[in-house]
Motif scaffolding. Structure first.
Motif, short mmCIF file in Angstrom:
data_model
loop_
_atom_site.label_atom_id
_atom_site.label_comp_id
_atom_site.label_asym_id
_atom_site.label_seq_id
_atom_site.Cartn_x
_atom_site.Cartn_y
_atom_site.Cartn_z
N TYR A 1 0.83 -1.21 0.00
CA TYR A 1 0.00 0.00 0.00
C TYR A 1 0.87 1.26 0.00
O TYR A 1 0.46 2.30 -0.55
CB TYR A 1 -0.92 0.02 1.22
N PRO B 1 -8.28 8.33 -5.61
CA PRO B 1 -9.16 7.15 -5.64
C PRO B 1 -8.51 5.88 -5.09
O PRO B 1 -9.18 5.10 -4.40
CB PRO B 1 -9.49 7.01 -7.14
N LYS B 2 -7.22 5.66 -5.36
CA LYS B 2 -6.55 4.45 -4.88
C LYS B 2 -6.40 4.48 -3.36
O LYS B 2 -6.66 3.48 -2.68
CB LYS B 2 -5.17 4.31 -5.53
N THR B 3 -6.00 5.63 -2.82
CA THR B 3 -5.86 5.75 -1.37
C THR B 3 -7.20 5.55 -0.68
O THR B 3 -7.29 4.83 0.32
CB THR B 3 -5.29 7.14 -1.02
N LEU B 4 -8.24 6.13 -1.24
CA LEU B 4 -9.59 5.96 -0.69
C LEU B 4 -10.02 4.50 -0.73
O LEU B 4 -10.62 3.98 0.22
CB LEU B 4 -10.59 6.83 -1.45
N GLN B 5 -9.68 3.83 -1.83
CA GLN B 5 -10.04 2.40 -1.97
C GLN B 5 -9.32 1.56 -0.92
O GLN B 5 -9.93 0.68 -0.28
CB GLN B 5 -9.68 1.91 -3.37
N ILE B 6 -8.03 1.82 -0.72
CA ILE B 6 -7.25 1.07 0.27
C ILE B 6 -7.82 1.28 1.67
O ILE B 6 -8.02 0.33 2.43
CB ILE B 6 -5.77 1.51 0.22
N LYS C 1 -10.81 2.20 2.46
CA LYS C 1 -12.15 1.61 2.54
C LYS C 1 -12.06 0.11 2.78
O LYS C 1 -12.83 -0.45 3.59
CB LYS C 1 -12.94 1.90 1.26
N VAL C 2 -11.13 -0.56 2.09
CA VAL C 2 -10.94 -1.99 2.29
C VAL C 2 -10.57 -2.28 3.75
O VAL C 2 -10.98 -3.29 4.32
CB VAL C 2 -9.83 -2.52 1.34
N GLU D 1 -13.98 4.73 6.88
CA GLU D 1 -15.05 5.30 6.07
C GLU D 1 -14.97 6.83 5.95
O GLU D 1 -15.20 7.39 4.90
CB GLU D 1 -16.42 4.92 6.68
N CYS E 1 -6.01 12.02 3.08
CA CYS E 1 -5.26 11.30 2.04
C CYS E 1 -3.86 11.86 1.89
O CYS E 1 -2.88 11.11 1.77
CB CYS E 1 -6.00 11.39 0.70
#
Length: 461
Positions: A330, A346-351, A353-354, A358, A365
């Motif tokens: 990551y 978007p990638k940081t938010l996705q990581i 979120k996983v 929230e 970020c």
């Protein structure tokens, strides 16, 4: 005002990850002292940095010729190579085999019988007959006490292996015996080495000036060609033949630097937290500050602290409090996105979120990326100081350094940071280059076998 207070708290909590040039030079002095202790007869047994002799006394010189086998065992998958060397050209055929879980935990005889079976199938597939004995180099990436170039006793299994009757035994002899029991393959195990030494040999085949290898991946280590006159624990006529070569490759095992308190002045509360959660607290402290196995957890520990302090994620810690949740990959993904940033993450938010986080703002970020950068940069600078120590110690006007490992390969700025900081730390009259080593473990094992055969012919014909 609240924003300013959060910034002050952020800076206060993360400031100790910054190491200035004077701090790095202090590390160089301490590491060289640790090297000397590891090489001296009087202090070797109590040294934090082991400085293990590999019994490799020469790098490839371009005259190596012939056909060789190589075996690379360092995890649940192992590889077999057939290497043909003609006029500095290397042709390689290889296959990957999986060690079943029950074999990993069976007896040593069953484990090595399985390996020998795979070698036999590989040789049959490639038309390698029993009539011709093939020299074999064995990359065995577990902690060993090396008794000679072709003899290494396993200290302790790791990585899920628990095969009985192998610890304290010579793994080269166990492999020889397994091959002999079959009766349908003819190999001569002429060298046992670890992946760092193999990387050096593979890189030296490509560039004869290569005399240092560095691994920065899941773990970290380095080896280099050391003058025998500096190796007080090596005995003439026993560990080396007088009048042959004046150097030997030393496997530093520098991951344990700091285990005797050398890095206490530098380690942060987060390093202490990460260390205490491992299976070997107090050990491998330099490795835990620099390698892929621990960098992600260090980032997570910082994120959790900042969240508890109300600096990140609205103070909600649920998604960031689980040990091991933030993977080292990551760091590379988040930093890459930050470098190419267009105002969105978007990638940081996705990581996040996983992970279960929230409530994430754009500023969150940016701060997550900043923490990743601080910790990866510190790792690169620590590795740079350690590498610069070896370059300075060798004192050669030019040296090439073979480098491998997932952190070095895949992090977006690690290689550049390493290069820039080494250049800053060494004397200007010392020149070097970093070489990315590809598939060093297999090719390097074959090359150690080739060099061993060349040296044997030279001094025993």
């Amino acid at each position: 005002m609240l924003l300013e207070k959060k910034k002050q708290k952020f800076d206060e909590i993360t400031k100790d990850f910054l190491i200035d040039t004077d701090g790095l030079r202090k590390i160089m002095v301490l590491l060289e002292q640790a090297f000397d202790k590891g090489l001296a007869m009087e202090t070797a047994s109590s040294a934090s940095v082991l400085m293990l002799p590999t019994y490799v006394q020469s790098i490839p010189d371009g005259t190596e010729q012939g056909e060789f086998l190589a075996l690379d065992l360092g995890g649940t998958n192992f590889r077999i190579f057939f290497v043909k060397i003609i006029n500095r050209e290397m042709k390689v055929k290889s296959t990957t085999c999986c060690v079943p879980n029950d074999v990993m935990k069976a007896t040593g005889e069953e484990l090595f019988d399985y390996i020998a079976k795979c070698i036999a199938e590989f040789m049959k597939e490639h038309g390698l007959t029993k009539s011709k004995s093939l020299p074999l180099g064995f990359t065995f990436s577990f902690a060993c006490k090396q008794d000679g170039l072709a003899s290494a006793r396993l200290i302790a299994w790791t990585k899920g292996f628990k095969a009985s009757g192998v610890e304290n035994e010579d793994v080269a002899e166990l492999l020889r015996s397994a091959c002999q029991r079959r009766g349908d393959i003819n190999v001569d195990v002429v060298a046992v080495l670890n992946d760092t030494t193999a990387t050096l040999m593979a890189s030296a085949f490509e560039r004869n000036s290569c005399q240092i290898a560095v691994i920065v991946g899941t773990g970290t280590n380095a080896c280099y060609m050391e003058k025998l006159e500096k190796c007080g624990k090596l005995r003439k006529g026993i560990d080396f033949e007088e009048g042959t070569f004046d150097e030997m490759c030393i496997n530093t095992e520098w991951g344990s630097f700091g285990d005797h308190g050398e890095l206490d002045w530098l380690r942060t509360d987060f390093d202490q937290q990460v260390d205490e959660a491992t299976i070997n607290p107090g050990h491998q402290l330099f490795l835990k500050m620099t390698s892929g196995m621990y960098l992600g957890e260090t980032v997570r520990a910082v994120l959790e602290r900042l969240t508890r302090e109300g600096v990140l994620f609205g103070g909600q810690t649920e998604g960031i409090s689980k040990h091991g949740l933030f993977l080292t990959k990551y760091i590379s993904e988040i930093e890459s996105e930050f470098i190419e940033n267009d105002g969105t993450f978007p990638k940081t938010l996705q990581i996040l979120k996983v992970m279960g986080v929230e409530e994430v703002s754009q500023l969150d970020c940016i701060r997550v990326a900043t923490i990743c950068t601080l910790i990866s940069t510190r790792a690169a600078h620590l590795i740079a100081a350690a590498t610069a120590t070896i370059i300075k110690r060798m004192g050669k006007p030019f040296v090439s350094i073979g480098v491998d490992g997932s952190v070095y390969r895949f992090h977006p700025t690690f290689s550049r940071l390493l290069d820039e900081k080494i250049s800053e730390l060494i004397d200007k009259n010392l020149k070097y280059e970093l070489l990315l080593s590809i598939d060093g473990s297999g090719r390097g094992a074959a090359l150690v076998a080739a060099v061993a055969m060349r040296m044997n012919k030279k001094f025993h014909c």
